[in-house]
Design an enzyme around this catalytic site. Structure first.
Site, PDB file in Angstrom:
ATOM      1  N   HIS A 186       0.839  -1.210   0.000  1.00  0.00           N
ATOM      2  CA  HIS A 186       0.000   0.000   0.000  1.00  0.00           C
ATOM      3  C   HIS A 186       0.872   1.259   0.000  1.00  0.00           C
ATOM      4  O   HIS A 186       1.262   1.773   1.044  1.00  0.00           O
ATOM      5  CB  HIS A 186      -0.919  -0.018   1.219  1.00  0.00           C
ATOM      6  CG  HIS A 186      -2.018   0.997   1.160  1.00  0.00           C
ATOM      7  ND1 HIS A 186      -3.260   0.787   1.716  1.00  0.00           N
ATOM      8  CD2 HIS A 186      -2.076   2.246   0.616  1.00  0.00           C
ATOM      9  CE1 HIS A 186      -4.025   1.847   1.524  1.00  0.00           C
ATOM     10  NE2 HIS A 186      -3.324   2.758   0.860  1.00  0.00           N
TER      11      HIS A 186
ATOM     12  N   HIS B 182       1.412   5.156  -2.039  1.00  0.00           N
ATOM     13  CA  HIS B 182       0.978   6.180  -2.999  1.00  0.00           C
ATOM     14  C   HIS B 182       2.232   6.809  -3.596  1.00  0.00           C
ATOM     15  O   HIS B 182       2.881   7.625  -2.954  1.00  0.00           O
ATOM     16  CB  HIS B 182       0.109   7.234  -2.310  1.00  0.00           C
ATOM     17  CG  HIS B 182      -1.140   6.645  -1.719  1.00  0.00           C
ATOM     18  ND1 HIS B 182      -2.318   6.539  -2.417  1.00  0.00           N
ATOM     19  CD2 HIS B 182      -1.379   6.078  -0.510  1.00  0.00           C
ATOM     20  CE1 HIS B 182      -3.238   5.940  -1.660  1.00  0.00           C
ATOM     21  NE2 HIS B 182      -2.690   5.648  -0.494  1.00  0.00           N
TER      22      HIS B 182
ATOM     23  N   ARG C 211       2.358   8.682  -6.231  1.00  0.00           N
ATOM     24  CA  ARG C 211       2.060   9.997  -6.830  1.00  0.00           C
ATOM     25  C   ARG C 211       2.612  10.093  -8.261  1.00  0.00           C
ATOM     26  O   ARG C 211       2.181   9.440  -9.124  1.00  0.00           O
ATOM     27  CB  ARG C 211       2.603  11.146  -5.959  1.00  0.00           C
ATOM     28  CG  ARG C 211       2.271  11.034  -4.468  1.00  0.00           C
ATOM     29  CD  ARG C 211       0.817  11.220  -4.169  1.00  0.00           C
ATOM     30  NE  ARG C 211       0.564  11.419  -2.749  1.00  0.00           N
ATOM     31  CZ  ARG C 211      -0.544  11.051  -2.124  1.00  0.00           C
ATOM     32  NH1 ARG C 211      -1.523  10.461  -2.767  1.00  0.00           N
ATOM     33  NH2 ARG C 211      -0.719  11.286  -0.844  1.00  0.00           N
TER      34      ARG C 211
ATOM     35  N   ASN D  51      -5.046   6.229  -6.857  1.00  0.00           N
ATOM     36  CA  ASN D  51      -5.702   7.545  -6.680  1.00  0.00           C
ATOM     37  C   ASN D  51      -4.741   8.658  -7.049  1.00  0.00           C
ATOM     38  O   ASN D  51      -4.586   9.636  -6.336  1.00  0.00           O
ATOM     39  CB  ASN D  51      -6.217   7.722  -5.238  1.00  0.00           C
ATOM     40  CG  ASN D  51      -5.093   7.739  -4.217  1.00  0.00           C
ATOM     41  OD1 ASN D  51      -4.036   7.143  -4.443  1.00  0.00           O
ATOM     42  ND2 ASN D  51      -5.297   8.409  -3.098  1.00  0.00           N
TER      43      ASN D  51
ATOM     44  N   HIS E 204     -10.902   0.285   0.526  1.00  0.00           N
ATOM     45  CA  HIS E 204     -10.830   1.297   1.578  1.00  0.00           C
ATOM     46  C   HIS E 204     -12.252   1.348   2.133  1.00  0.00           C
ATOM     47  O   HIS E 204     -13.125   1.989   1.568  1.00  0.00           O
ATOM     48  CB  HIS E 204     -10.403   2.634   0.973  1.00  0.00           C
ATOM     49  CG  HIS E 204     -10.321   3.763   1.957  1.00  0.00           C
ATOM     50  ND1 HIS E 204      -9.256   4.626   1.996  1.00  0.00           N
ATOM     51  CD2 HIS E 204     -11.167   4.173   2.931  1.00  0.00           C
ATOM     52  CE1 HIS E 204      -9.449   5.523   2.961  1.00  0.00           C
ATOM     53  NE2 HIS E 204     -10.616   5.269   3.536  1.00  0.00           N
TER      54      HIS E 204
ATOM     55  N   HIS F 216      -5.647  -0.828   5.587  1.00  0.00           N
ATOM     56  CA  HIS F 216      -5.445  -0.028   6.811  1.00  0.00           C
ATOM     57  C   HIS F 216      -6.493  -0.189   7.924  1.00  0.00           C
ATOM     58  O   HIS F 216      -7.267   0.712   8.195  1.00  0.00           O
ATOM     59  CB  HIS F 216      -5.254   1.454   6.487  1.00  0.00           C
ATOM     60  CG  HIS F 216      -6.097   2.019   5.371  1.00  0.00           C
ATOM     61  ND1 HIS F 216      -7.452   1.851   5.303  1.00  0.00           N
ATOM     62  CD2 HIS F 216      -5.758   2.771   4.292  1.00  0.00           C
ATOM     63  CE1 HIS F 216      -7.908   2.469   4.229  1.00  0.00           C
ATOM     64  NE2 HIS F 216      -6.896   3.032   3.599  1.00  0.00           N
TER      65      HIS F 216
ATOM     66  N   ASP G 166       0.799   2.443   3.711  1.00  0.00           N
ATOM     67  CA  ASP G 166      -0.081   3.503   3.232  1.00  0.00           C
ATOM     68  C   ASP G 166       0.725   4.811   3.118  1.00  0.00           C
ATOM     69  O   ASP G 166       0.260   5.880   3.525  1.00  0.00           O
ATOM     70  CB  ASP G 166      -1.298   3.685   4.155  1.00  0.00           C
ATOM     71  CG  ASP G 166      -2.358   4.591   3.543  1.00  0.00           C
ATOM     72  OD1 ASP G 166      -2.220   4.972   2.366  1.00  0.00           O
ATOM     73  OD2 ASP G 166      -3.321   4.933   4.255  1.00  0.00           O
TER      74      ASP G 166
ATOM     75  N   HIS H 258       2.468  14.104   1.376  1.00  0.00           N
ATOM     76  CA  HIS H 258       2.012  15.465   1.061  1.00  0.00           C
ATOM     77  C   HIS H 258       3.123  16.386   1.551  1.00  0.00           C
ATOM     78  O   HIS H 258       3.769  16.089   2.570  1.00  0.00           O
ATOM     79  CB  HIS H 258       0.709  15.789   1.800  1.00  0.00           C
ATOM     80  CG  HIS H 258      -0.435  14.880   1.439  1.00  0.00           C
ATOM     81  ND1 HIS H 258      -1.124  14.974   0.250  1.00  0.00           N
ATOM     82  CD2 HIS H 258      -1.009  13.852   2.110  1.00  0.00           C
ATOM     83  CE1 HIS H 258      -2.077  14.041   0.212  1.00  0.00           C
ATOM     84  NE2 HIS H 258      -2.022  13.348   1.322  1.00  0.00           N
TER      85      HIS H 258
HETATM   86  C1  NCD Z   1      -4.141   8.620   1.081  1.00  0.00           C
HETATM   87  C2  NCD Z   1      -3.552   9.606   0.083  1.00  0.00           C
HETATM   88  O1  NCD Z   1      -3.158  10.707   0.462  1.00  0.00           O
HETATM   89  O2  NCD Z   1      -3.447   9.241  -1.098  1.00  0.00           O
HETATM   90  N1  NCD Z   1      -4.373   9.297   2.319  1.00  0.00           N
HETATM   91  C3  NCD Z   1      -4.526   8.761   3.548  1.00  0.00           C
HETATM   92  O3  NCD Z   1      -4.822   9.484   4.476  1.00  0.00           O
HETATM   93  N2  NCD Z   1      -4.327   7.468   3.769  1.00  0.00           N
HETATM   94  C4  NCD Z   1      -5.362   8.011   0.535  1.00  0.00           C
HETATM   95  C5  NCD Z   1      -5.876   6.819   1.278  1.00  0.00           C
HETATM   96  O4  NCD Z   1      -5.230   5.768   1.336  1.00  0.00           O
HETATM   97  O5  NCD Z   1      -6.950   6.920   1.863  1.00  0.00           O
HETATM   98 ZN    ZN Z   2      -3.788   4.692   0.905  1.00  0.00          ZN
END
Ligand code: NCD
Ligand code: ZN
Length: 413
Positions: A55, A57, A59, A89, A174, A210, A283, A287
């Protein structure tokens, strides 16, 4: 042929003093005094299977200011992670074959193994045949979070479960709703039961992302008894922090689903040791510092994590809070088996994805070490013992950033 010598190697459930020979990206022999053109002295180190983080991200694309495949790969290697499952996403989302293919090309240029999740939307669920061969699994968002992928219509949920079952891929969900953190935590088990019922009705292979609470875990354990094909993950931040920490640290600990109670946190550690938790995934949701600095309500949800995955858990191994066997199971073995990868264990014929660890190296996490483009970590200030110093990705040496010098000697992180 490369041979790693002198290390204690995790084979068949325990550490053994063995050489590992690598050829053509695979582990080709395990034994004593193996011959090879290149010999790497790993005395005093441990060798484990490379960690698989299901898991992440990554980006890139229109959010490459937060992370791109290059920075993600560096962060992953720093965290002992040699394989990531990238979430869809992104901006734009990975919901068509063209987008998945393009994203895969970007991922392949990085130094790690990457496999891509396909997004399920109200548009694409009827026609998954073409997308299916290109994705590791499918991801469905039932709760509000970063991106626009939430599917709200309950009738559609049924259609989606039916449709994904036909692809024979795993559907990762999710499940937790968005909203006020206390509400989300309180309702986690209900939200999980909702998707468990759907998986039971349509015989879907389900993975729940998660999971944060005792009641959530218990709901899944109950479902396993009735033969629902389900697995789940929890994340390091739910093992390290609670809602109380969020009160003091605000947006820096804002994520979906939110941090739960101290009792839940303790339960997760207990369940981990009992073998009741299938996987740990980070996860990793980067950011930037600027994006996180606008106050709790306005800041985006998500915290980075991939780059400290191994140290966070290995420190617990060193502290006798977690067994090494369990660590390898939740971070390597089970993810590989569940998602069908020829990885996750050190055995002849498996992919040579390895992480070499200095079990005694002690280091405090500081912001200047952070490899993720987001430039910060919720774990800053934490001192951990046991860090990756070398890694192999399908037989190719990919050192964790700052871990080894160009001439191959060990450096201090
Ligand atoms: C994730 C994201 O920023 O892409 N954020 C999060 O709080 N976990 C998205 C997600 O997994 O829900
Ligand atoms: Zn996530």
């Amino acid at each position: 042929m490369t041979v790693l010598t002198g290390a204690e190697v995790f084979v068949e459930g325990h550490l053994q003093k063995l050489d590992i020979a690598i050829e053509d990206g695979k582990i080709c022999a395990l034994g004593r005094d193996l011959e090879g053109d290149e010999r790497l002295d790993c005395s005093g180190k441990l060798v484990l299977p490379g960690v698989i983080d299901v898991h992440v991200h990554a980006r890139d694309l229109r959010q490459s200011h937060k992370e791109d495949w290059g920075s993600l790969a560096r962060a992953a290697l720093a965290g002992g992670v040699t394989t990531v499952f990238a979430m869809p996403n992104t901006e734009p989302p990975l919901d068509t074959i063209e987008r998945v293919r393009d994203y895969r090309r970007r991922a392949q240029a990085s130094q790690i193994n990457a496999t891509i999740y396909g997004a399920i939307t109200s548009e694409n669920y009827k026609d998954l045949d073409r997308l299916t061969p290109h994705v590791a699994a499918f991801k469905l968002y039932l709760g509000e979070t970063t991106g626009q992928l939430i599917v709200r219509d309950k009738k559609l949920h049924r259609e989606i479960f039916k449709s994904v079952t036909q692809t024979e891929k795993i559907l990762t969900v999710h499940a937790q709703r968005g909203g006020d953190p206390a509400d989300v935590t309180r309702h986690e088990a209900d939200d999980i039961c909702y998707v468990l019922d759907l998986a039971a009705a349509y015989e879907t292979k389900l993975h729940i992302a998660h999971v944060t609470t005792q009641r959530g875990v218990e709901a899944i354990l109950e479902a396993k008894k009735s033969k629902i094909d389900v697995s789940f993950e929890t994340c390091p931040h739910y093992l390290y922090f609670t809602a109380k920490d969020r009160e003091s640290r605000g947006a820096w600990l804002k994520m979906n689903p939110p941090l739960a109670s101290e009792e839940d946190r303790e339960f997760l550690w207990w369940a981990l040791n009992e073998g009741l938790i299938d996987m740990i995934a980070t996860d990793h949701a980067p950011h930037t510092i600027e994006e996180k600095s606008v106050g709790y309500e306005r800041a985006p949800a998500g915290v980075p994590g991939v780059e400290f995955l191994l140290p966070l858990l290995f420190d617990a191994v060193n502290a006798d809070k977690l067994s090494l066997r369990r660590f390898v199971e939740v971070c390597c073995g089970t993810p590989a088996r569940r998602f069908g990868l020829p990885k996750g264990e050190i055995a002849v014929g498996r992919d040579a994805d390895l992480v070499v660890i200095d079990p005694d190296r002690k280091k405090t996490i500081t912001r200047k070490d952070v490899q993720s483009k987001c430039g910060w970590s919720p774990y800053e200030g934490l001192t951990l013992r046991g860090w990756p110093v070398m890694a192999f990705v399908r037989g190719i040496r990919r050192n964790p950033p700052c871990a080894a010098l160009a001439d191959g000697r060990w450096s201090s992180l």
